[in-house]
Design a protein around this motif. Structure first.
Motif, PDB file in Angstrom:
ATOM      1  N   LEU A  53       0.828  -1.201   0.000  1.00 38.09           N
ATOM      2  CA  LEU A  53       0.000   0.000   0.000  1.00 38.09           C
ATOM      3  C   LEU A  53       0.869   1.260   0.000  1.00 38.09           C
ATOM      4  N   VAL A  54       1.903   1.283   0.832  1.00 38.25           N
ATOM      5  CA  VAL A  54       2.828   2.425   0.871  1.00 38.25           C
ATOM      6  C   VAL A  54       3.447   2.644  -0.505  1.00 38.25           C
ATOM      7  N   ASN A  55       3.910   1.588  -1.133  1.00 35.96           N
ATOM      8  CA  ASN A  55       4.526   1.708  -2.459  1.00 35.96           C
ATOM      9  C   ASN A  55       3.546   2.259  -3.475  1.00 35.96           C
ATOM     10  N   PHE A  56       2.308   1.757  -3.444  1.00 35.01           N
ATOM     11  CA  PHE A  56       1.276   2.242  -4.363  1.00 35.01           C
ATOM     12  C   PHE A  56       1.059   3.742  -4.189  1.00 35.01           C
ATOM     13  N   ILE A  57       0.914   4.185  -2.945  1.00 33.70           N
ATOM     14  CA  ILE A  57       0.630   5.605  -2.691  1.00 33.70           C
ATOM     15  C   ILE A  57       1.838   6.462  -3.048  1.00 33.70           C
ATOM     16  N   LYS A  58       3.015   6.066  -2.603  1.00 32.68           N
ATOM     17  CA  LYS A  58       4.209   6.885  -2.861  1.00 32.68           C
ATOM     18  C   LYS A  58       4.569   6.940  -4.345  1.00 32.68           C
ATOM     19  N   ASN A  59       4.407   5.821  -5.043  1.00 35.28           N
ATOM     20  CA  ASN A  59       4.797   5.771  -6.458  1.00 35.28           C
ATOM     21  C   ASN A  59       3.753   6.346  -7.402  1.00 35.28           C
ATOM     22  N   GLU A  60       2.471   6.192  -7.047  1.00 36.00           N
ATOM     23  CA  GLU A  60       1.428   6.594  -7.981  1.00 36.00           C
ATOM     24  C   GLU A  60       0.563   7.757  -7.511  1.00 36.00           C
ATOM     25  N   HIS A  61       0.518   8.017  -6.210  1.00 33.84           N
ATOM     26  CA  HIS A  61      -0.370   9.063  -5.691  1.00 33.84           C
ATOM     27  C   HIS A  61       0.267   9.892  -4.581  1.00 33.84           C
ATOM     28  N   PRO A  62       1.522  10.297  -4.748  1.00 32.03           N
ATOM     29  CA  PRO A  62       2.153  11.067  -3.669  1.00 32.03           C
ATOM     30  C   PRO A  62       1.434  12.399  -3.452  1.00 32.03           C
ATOM     31  N   GLY A  63       1.132  12.683  -2.187  1.00 31.83           N
ATOM     32  CA  GLY A  63       0.505  13.954  -1.854  1.00 31.83           C
ATOM     33  C   GLY A  63      -0.935  14.099  -2.308  1.00 31.83           C
ATOM     34  N   GLU A  64      -1.587  12.997  -2.654  1.00 32.81           N
ATOM     35  CA  GLU A  64      -2.980  13.069  -3.108  1.00 32.81           C
ATOM     36  C   GLU A  64      -3.915  12.481  -2.060  1.00 32.81           C
ATOM     37  N   CYS A  65      -5.186  12.859  -2.159  1.00 32.94           N
ATOM     38  CA  CYS A  65      -6.208  12.332  -1.255  1.00 32.94           C
ATOM     39  C   CYS A  65      -6.642  10.943  -1.701  1.00 32.94           C
ATOM     40  N   GLY A  66      -6.872  10.096  -0.711  1.00 30.87           N
ATOM     41  CA  GLY A  66      -7.362   8.761  -0.995  1.00 30.87           C
ATOM     42  C   GLY A  66      -8.058   8.189   0.218  1.00 30.87           C
ATOM     43  N   ILE A  67      -8.745   7.091  -0.014  1.00 31.36           N
ATOM     44  CA  ILE A  67      -9.416   6.368   1.060  1.00 31.36           C
ATOM     45  C   ILE A  67      -8.916   4.930   1.026  1.00 31.36           C
ATOM     46  N   VAL A  68      -8.560   4.416   2.191  1.00 29.86           N
ATOM     47  CA  VAL A  68      -8.142   3.027   2.337  1.00 29.86           C
ATOM     48  C   VAL A  68      -9.167   2.354   3.241  1.00 29.86           C
ATOM     49  N   TYR A  69      -9.871   1.378   2.698  1.00 28.22           N
ATOM     50  CA  TYR A  69     -10.877   0.666   3.476  1.00 28.22           C
ATOM     51  C   TYR A  69     -10.310  -0.627   4.035  1.00 28.22           C
ATOM     52  N   GLY A  70     -10.582  -0.855   5.314  1.00 29.58           N
ATOM     53  CA  GLY A  70     -10.216  -2.097   5.983  1.00 29.58           C
ATOM     54  C   GLY A  70     -11.432  -2.644   6.698  1.00 29.58           C
ATOM     55  N   PHE A  71     -11.367  -3.912   7.056  1.00 24.49           N
ATOM     56  CA  PHE A  71     -12.525  -4.586   7.624  1.00 24.49           C
ATOM     57  C   PHE A  71     -12.764  -4.252   9.088  1.00 24.49           C
ATOM     58  N   SER A  72     -11.689  -4.029   9.846  1.00 27.39           N
ATOM     59  CA  SER A  72     -11.859  -3.838  11.282  1.00 27.39           C
ATOM     60  C   SER A  72     -11.237  -2.531  11.756  1.00 27.39           C
ATOM     61  N   ARG A  73     -11.630  -2.135  12.949  1.00 25.22           N
ATOM     62  CA  ARG A  73     -11.077  -0.928  13.563  1.00 25.22           C
ATOM     63  C   ARG A  73      -9.566  -1.061  13.735  1.00 25.22           C
ATOM     64  N   ALA A  74      -9.138  -2.209  14.219  1.00 26.09           N
ATOM     65  CA  ALA A  74      -7.707  -2.432  14.450  1.00 26.09           C
ATOM     66  C   ALA A  74      -6.931  -2.345  13.132  1.00 26.09           C
ATOM     67  N   THR A  75      -7.497  -2.887  12.072  1.00 22.54           N
ATOM     68  CA  THR A  75      -6.830  -2.863  10.773  1.00 22.54           C
ATOM     69  C   THR A  75      -6.637  -1.446  10.275  1.00 22.54           C
ATOM     70  N   VAL A  76      -7.672  -0.612  10.362  1.00 16.71           N
ATOM     71  CA  VAL A  76      -7.539   0.747   9.829  1.00 16.71           C
ATOM     72  C   VAL A  76      -6.627   1.606  10.699  1.00 16.71           C
ATOM     73  N   GLU A  77      -6.643   1.383  12.006  1.00 18.69           N
ATOM     74  CA  GLU A  77      -5.729   2.128  12.871  1.00 18.69           C
ATOM     75  C   GLU A  77      -4.282   1.731  12.567  1.00 18.69           C
ATOM     76  N   ALA A  78      -4.037   0.432  12.397  1.00 19.95           N
ATOM     77  CA  ALA A  78      -2.686  -0.038  12.071  1.00 19.95           C
ATOM     78  C   ALA A  78      -2.239   0.496  10.710  1.00 19.95           C
ATOM     79  N   ALA A  79      -3.154   0.533   9.749  1.00 17.10           N
ATOM     80  CA  ALA A  79      -2.814   1.046   8.419  1.00 17.10           C
ATOM     81  C   ALA A  79      -2.445   2.520   8.486  1.00 17.10           C
ATOM     82  N   ALA A  80      -3.222   3.314   9.198  1.00 16.81           N
ATOM     83  CA  ALA A  80      -2.921   4.750   9.320  1.00 16.81           C
ATOM     84  C   ALA A  80      -1.576   4.952  10.011  1.00 16.81           C
ATOM     85  N   ASP A  81      -1.318   4.213  11.071  1.00 16.40           N
ATOM     86  CA  ASP A  81      -0.034   4.330  11.767  1.00 16.40           C
ATOM     87  C   ASP A  81       1.125   3.958  10.849  1.00 16.40           C
TER      88      ASP A  81
END
Length: 196
Positions: free
Chosen positions: A42-70
């Motif tokens: 996910l980091v590679n996708f954002i940095k290589n293709e969408h640096p500095g752009e708005c996006g939404i990352v959907y995850g199934f659980s609260r723990a998953t989305v908190e870990a992803a944001a961190d």
């Protein structure tokens, strides 16, 4: 449908539109089975293709989305999380921040997005399989509302299917229902289905 409208409404108008969004490019990527490997993808996708752009990352659980944001923040990406476990003031502050930012990545459960009409969302990524094909199209439809090229990326692996089969959640009333959802998603993306 027309008969119902005629009986219930005076001079009803009918609006028919396609859900086709030709400006959204769909991509399916098999993710590593370890959590950090998937987040690095996910980091590679954002940095290589969408640096500095708005996006939404959907995850199934609260723990998953908190870990992803961190994880994204630790790798230099402007990100925050959103889910129903936060109190209303926190959710409102994060939603407002997302709506006014031109570079924030919102990592969220499906609690986020209803009523959001931000035109410059350049990508929607799913780090877990969505609950249904209908949910998937609704969630990916939040990208590119300004008509510009946008992307929908689904990261998946066989573990997602097995995990969904183990969830004891009222949103999945039966194993047959869960398998039906995943068969549809796999058919749509031409991914081999393994009920494993």
């Amino acid at each position: 449908m027309a008969e119902i409208c005629e009986k219930l409404l005076t001079e009803p108008q009918r609006f028919v539109a396609s859900f086709d969004r030709p400006n959204i490019r769909y991509r399916v990527v098999e993710k590593p089975k370890d959590k950090d490997g998937a987040l690095q993808l996910l980091v590679n996708f954002i940095k290589n293709e969408h640096p500095g752009e708005c996006g939404i990352v959907y995850g199934f659980s609260r723990a998953t989305v908190e870990a992803a944001a961190d994880y994204l923040c630790a790798h230099g990406i402007n990100a925050t999380s959103y889910h129903a476990g936060f109190d209303a003031a926190v959710r409102q502050e994060r939603q407002n921040r997302f709506l006014t930012s031109d570079s924030l990545v919102m990592c969220a459960t499906i609690a986020f997005g209803m009523g959001i009409n931000k035109p410059d969302v350049r990508f929607v990524a799913h780090i877990d399989m969505p609950k249904s094909i209908e949910n998937y199209f609704q969630e990916t439809g939040r990208a590119g509302r300004d008509g510009k090229r946008s992307y929908a990326v689904l990261l998946w692996n066989g573990v997602d299917v097995r995990r969904a089969r183990q969830i004891e959640d009222v949103s999945f009333p039966s194993l047959e229902y869960v398998e039906d959802i995943y068969q549809k998603l796999h058919a749509f993306f031409e991914i081999p289905y393994d009920a494993g």
